[in-house]
Motif scaffolding. Structure first.
Motif, mmCIF file in Angstrom:
data_model
loop_
_atom_site.group_PDB
_atom_site.id
_atom_site.type_symbol
_atom_site.label_atom_id
_atom_site.label_comp_id
_atom_site.label_asym_id
_atom_site.label_seq_id
_atom_site.Cartn_x
_atom_site.Cartn_y
_atom_site.Cartn_z
ATOM 1 N N LYS A 89 55.201 48.274 40.414
ATOM 2 C CA LYS A 89 54.434 49.246 39.644
ATOM 3 C C LYS A 89 55.026 49.504 38.260
ATOM 4 N N ASN A 90 56.346 49.567 38.170
ATOM 5 C CA ASN A 90 56.997 49.986 36.934
ATOM 6 C C ASN A 90 57.445 48.861 36.023
ATOM 7 N N GLU A 91 57.689 47.680 36.572
ATOM 8 C CA GLU A 91 58.247 46.587 35.773
ATOM 9 C C GLU A 91 57.377 45.341 35.812
ATOM 10 N N ILE A 92 57.190 44.783 36.998
ATOM 11 C CA ILE A 92 56.542 43.481 37.107
ATOM 12 C C ILE A 92 55.051 43.561 36.791
ATOM 13 N N GLY A 93 54.353 44.504 37.390
ATOM 14 C CA GLY A 93 52.919 44.635 37.150
ATOM 15 C C GLY A 93 52.562 44.771 35.677
ATOM 16 N N PRO A 94 53.214 45.681 34.944
ATOM 17 C CA PRO A 94 52.906 45.790 33.516
ATOM 18 C C PRO A 94 53.189 44.492 32.748
ATOM 19 N N ALA A 95 54.247 43.780 33.095
ATOM 20 C CA ALA A 95 54.540 42.510 32.427
ATOM 21 C C ALA A 95 53.455 41.478 32.729
ATOM 22 N N VAL A 96 52.992 41.447 33.986
ATOM 23 C CA VAL A 96 51.920 40.527 34.374
ATOM 24 C C VAL A 96 50.675 40.798 33.531
ATOM 25 N N HIS A 97 50.324 42.065 33.378
ATOM 26 C CA HIS A 97 49.140 42.419 32.591
ATOM 27 C C HIS A 97 49.307 42.038 31.121
ATOM 28 N N GLY A 98 50.529 41.988 30.642
ATOM 29 C CA GLY A 98 50.778 41.572 29.263
ATOM 30 C C GLY A 98 50.662 40.074 29.054
ATOM 31 N N LEU A 99 50.809 39.297 30.125
ATOM 32 C CA LEU A 99 50.781 37.838 30.020
ATOM 33 C C LEU A 99 49.456 37.216 30.447
ATOM 34 N N LEU A 100 48.714 37.905 31.302
ATOM 35 C CA LEU A 100 47.473 37.349 31.855
ATOM 36 C C LEU A 100 46.239 38.055 31.320
ATOM 37 N N LEU A 101 45.124 37.345 31.373
ATOM 38 C CA LEU A 101 43.807 37.952 31.204
ATOM 39 C C LEU A 101 43.367 38.316 32.612
ATOM 40 N N VAL A 102 43.855 39.433 33.095
ATOM 41 C CA VAL A 102 43.700 39.839 34.491
ATOM 42 C C VAL A 102 42.230 39.884 34.907
ATOM 43 N N GLU A 103 41.375 40.324 34.017
ATOM 44 C CA GLU A 103 39.959 40.441 34.341
ATOM 45 C C GLU A 103 39.300 39.079 34.603
ATOM 46 N N GLU A 104 39.950 37.993 34.233
ATOM 47 C CA GLU A 104 39.411 36.653 34.477
ATOM 48 C C GLU A 104 39.993 36.002 35.733
ATOM 49 N N SER A 105 40.844 36.709 36.446
ATOM 50 C CA SER A 105 41.444 36.160 37.666
ATOM 51 C C SER A 105 40.379 35.954 38.732
ATOM 52 N N VAL A 106 40.534 34.856 39.474
ATOM 53 C CA VAL A 106 39.634 34.551 40.578
ATOM 54 C C VAL A 106 40.493 34.305 41.811
ATOM 55 N N VAL A 107 40.201 35.040 42.895
ATOM 56 C CA VAL A 107 40.934 34.876 44.142
ATOM 57 C C VAL A 107 39.944 34.392 45.188
ATOM 58 N N THR A 108 40.256 33.240 45.794
ATOM 59 C CA THR A 108 39.406 32.663 46.826
ATOM 60 C C THR A 108 40.194 32.619 48.121
ATOM 61 N N ARG A 109 39.625 33.198 49.178
ATOM 62 C CA ARG A 109 40.256 33.133 50.500
ATOM 63 C C ARG A 109 39.654 31.964 51.254
ATOM 64 N N VAL A 110 40.527 31.166 51.840
ATOM 65 C CA VAL A 110 40.078 30.008 52.603
ATOM 66 C C VAL A 110 40.818 29.954 53.937
ATOM 67 N N THR A 111 40.145 29.397 54.943
ATOM 68 C CA THR A 111 40.724 29.223 56.263
ATOM 69 C C THR A 111 40.783 27.732 56.559
ATOM 70 N N PRO A 112 41.930 27.215 56.982
ATOM 71 C CA PRO A 112 42.026 25.789 57.274
ATOM 72 C C PRO A 112 41.087 25.376 58.414
ATOM 73 N N THR A 113 40.581 24.186 58.306
ATOM 74 C CA THR A 113 39.772 23.628 59.381
ATOM 75 C C THR A 113 40.691 23.250 60.548
ATOM 76 N N PRO A 114 40.129 23.030 61.745
ATOM 77 C CA PRO A 114 40.966 22.720 62.912
ATOM 78 C C PRO A 114 41.921 21.526 62.725
ATOM 79 N N ALA A 115 41.514 20.515 61.967
ATOM 80 C CA ALA A 115 42.369 19.334 61.797
ATOM 81 C C ALA A 115 43.240 19.384 60.543
ATOM 82 N N SER A 116 43.186 20.485 59.802
ATOM 83 C CA SER A 116 43.953 20.579 58.560
ATOM 84 C C SER A 116 45.451 20.551 58.837
ATOM 85 N N PRO A 117 46.216 19.797 58.032
ATOM 86 C CA PRO A 117 47.672 19.804 58.197
ATOM 87 C C PRO A 117 48.296 21.136 57.773
#
Length: 119
Positions: A89-117
């Protein structure tokens, strides 16, 4: 971001997050250093399973990384441990917001298929 539990035969299953970021223009090299020197060690010290990180060959400001979670409860516990931590909250998060265009972040959740390594 809406989070829905992944289930398989009624049981919550392991999943991955594929996180695609865009750095502020021209700051990707600085971002990669910060990720490798600060963010990843911090998150893994709290139990986060980071499986890979990449720079995007087709986008000079693009960065992608992948995290693995055992199940929904594991993911929730890790999110709380990382993002509710005072250091985040106090150190890392603010630095991340200074380096990234946070509003353009895309997070995709995926589940491996049964045969996935990666199961």
């Amino acid at each position: 971001m809406t989070v829905r539990p992944h289930t398989e035969n009624g049981a919550t299953t392991m999943y991955y997050e594929i996180r695609r970021y865009r750095t502020r223009p021209g700051r990707r090299e600085e971002w990669v250093r910060y990720m490798e020197d600060v963010v990843l060690p911090f998150q893994t010290s709290l139990g986060m399973d980071v499986t890979a990180s990449f720079t995007d060959e087709e986008d000079e400001d693009g960065y992608v990384w992948i995290r693995r979670f055992e199940d929904e409860a594991h993911g929730k516990a890790l999110y709380e441990a990382v993002y509710e931590h005072d250091r985040w909250k106090n150190e890392i998060g603010p630095a991340v917001h200074g380096l990234l265009l946070v509003e353009e972040s895309v997070v995709t959740r995926v589940t491996p298929t049964p045969a996935s390594p990666l199961r």
